[in-house]
Write a protein that holds these residues in place. Sequence first.
Motif, PDB file in Angstrom:
ATOM      1  N   SER A   1       0.809  -1.214   0.000  1.00 27.76           N
ATOM      2  CA  SER A   1       0.000   0.000   0.000  1.00 27.76           C
ATOM      3  C   SER A   1       0.848   1.272   0.000  1.00 27.76           C
ATOM      4  N   LEU A   2       2.136   1.134   0.304  1.00 26.97           N
ATOM      5  CA  LEU A   2       3.029   2.293   0.329  1.00 26.97           C
ATOM      6  C   LEU A   2       3.934   2.323  -0.896  1.00 26.97           C
ATOM      7  N   THR A   3       3.598   1.549  -1.918  1.00 23.05           N
ATOM      8  CA  THR A   3       4.416   1.535  -3.134  1.00 23.05           C
ATOM      9  C   THR A   3       3.553   1.790  -4.360  1.00 23.05           C
ATOM     10  N   GLU A   4       4.230   2.101  -5.446  1.00 22.18           N
ATOM     11  CA  GLU A   4       3.534   2.348  -6.713  1.00 22.18           C
ATOM     12  C   GLU A   4       4.475   1.951  -7.841  1.00 22.18           C
ATOM     13  N   GLY A   5       3.918   1.467  -8.956  1.00 18.05           N
ATOM     14  CA  GLY A   5       4.727   1.124 -10.122  1.00 18.05           C
ATOM     15  C   GLY A   5       5.434   2.349 -10.670  1.00 18.05           C
ATOM     16  N   LYS A   6       6.601   2.138 -11.252  1.00 15.39           N
ATOM     17  CA  LYS A   6       7.418   3.248 -11.720  1.00 15.39           C
ATOM     18  C   LYS A   6       7.857   2.963 -13.152  1.00 15.39           C
ATOM     19  N   ARG A   7       7.582   3.883 -14.053  1.00 13.77           N
ATOM     20  CA  ARG A   7       7.961   3.723 -15.456  1.00 13.77           C
ATOM     21  C   ARG A   7       9.317   4.373 -15.709  1.00 13.77           C
TER      22      ARG A   7
ATOM     23  N   LYS B   1      14.142  -2.954 -13.005  1.00 16.37           N
ATOM     24  CA  LYS B   1      12.782  -2.484 -12.736  1.00 16.37           C
ATOM     25  C   LYS B   1      12.642  -2.122 -11.259  1.00 16.37           C
ATOM     26  N   GLN B   2      11.945  -1.026 -10.981  1.00 12.44           N
ATOM     27  CA  GLN B   2      11.824  -0.530  -9.615  1.00 12.44           C
ATOM     28  C   GLN B   2      10.367  -0.227  -9.275  1.00 12.44           C
ATOM     29  N   ARG B   3      10.077  -0.265  -7.972  1.00 13.40           N
ATOM     30  CA  ARG B   3       8.797   0.236  -7.458  1.00 13.40           C
ATOM     31  C   ARG B   3       9.094   1.425  -6.564  1.00 13.40           C
TER      32      ARG B   3
ATOM     33  N   ASN C   1      15.219   3.731  -4.946  1.00 11.27           N
ATOM     34  CA  ASN C   1      15.034   5.082  -5.480  1.00 11.27           C
ATOM     35  C   ASN C   1      15.934   6.121  -4.825  1.00 11.27           C
ATOM     36  N   ARG C   2      16.696   5.718  -3.799  1.00 11.02           N
ATOM     37  CA  ARG C   2      17.553   6.677  -3.098  1.00 11.02           C
ATOM     38  C   ARG C   2      18.755   5.944  -2.518  1.00 11.02           C
ATOM     39  N   THR C   3      19.774   6.700  -2.127  1.00 12.66           N
ATOM     40  CA  THR C   3      20.979   6.090  -1.561  1.00 12.66           C
ATOM     41  C   THR C   3      20.799   5.744  -0.091  1.00 12.66           C
TER      42      THR C   3
END
Length: 283
Positions: free
Chosen positions: A32-38, A59-61, A86-88
């Motif tokens: 619920s705290l994630t979303e697909g990322k293009r 591929k990342q979320r 998505n971050r260090t």
Amino acid sequence: MALKQYNPTSPARRGLILVDRSALWKGAPVKSLTEGKRKTGGRNNKGHVTSRGIAGGHKQRYRYVDFKRRRWDVEGTVERIEYDPNRTAFIALVNYGTDDAGKADVAYIIAPQRLGVGDKVIAGKKTDVKPGNAMELGQMPVGTIVHNVEMKPGKGGQIARSAGTYVQVVGRDRGMVIVRLNSGEQRYIRGECMATVGAVSNPDNANQNLAKAGRNRWLGRRPLTRGVAKNPVDHPHGGGEGRTSGGRHPVTPWGKPTKGARTRHNKATDKMIIRSRHAKKKG
């Protein structure tokens, strides 16, 4: 987190140094705290490349991280520390109990150093000076190390969110707080802005050695050709007989000065800067 060194069992392992992430959560993130990322490949909505050197990558979320910390006076418990592609920095899953519907009230925050599973964190106007606690900058003691610092009240943290970074509160003046950034810059920030106590986790991120080009490609980074290796039609540094160094004034492919030349001007927040990060270089 410590660094892992590998034996040279293959050319790709020779010199490989990575952060040891064995202590992190090994399962999937909270759905619920994630979303697909293009992926964009560095292209804009017209298909033109606007950011060079971007393509591919695993591929990342995207994980929704609570940068605002405006859930005041509600104590939460750190359930686990997770990796975020998505971050260090690492992120921490905080459980605030249950909401009105009986569902678990959880949120991701940027994990500071020395924050562990089971620790309690809280945000408010004024709280204890403990790693992970968030409060207004105006209520913090002078000398406090903080991260995830807001520049506008309620906007969410913008300063010091990357691995190992921090900001130090060095004084107060006329309702404003004076902070010193990692770059050496000192600036005013309004006292109502929120910040989180502690330095950001994963300080060894800068000491990694990826050891092969493919590991950079997994991160979505393409190689960039030097301007001096190009033709004059492709770059201002291009051309010349034999090997040339590129001329006196280094520029980008579009003629903008680079390699230390200052291009920042007319920023609305310049009036908040007390001491420029370039001041130390003048001496």
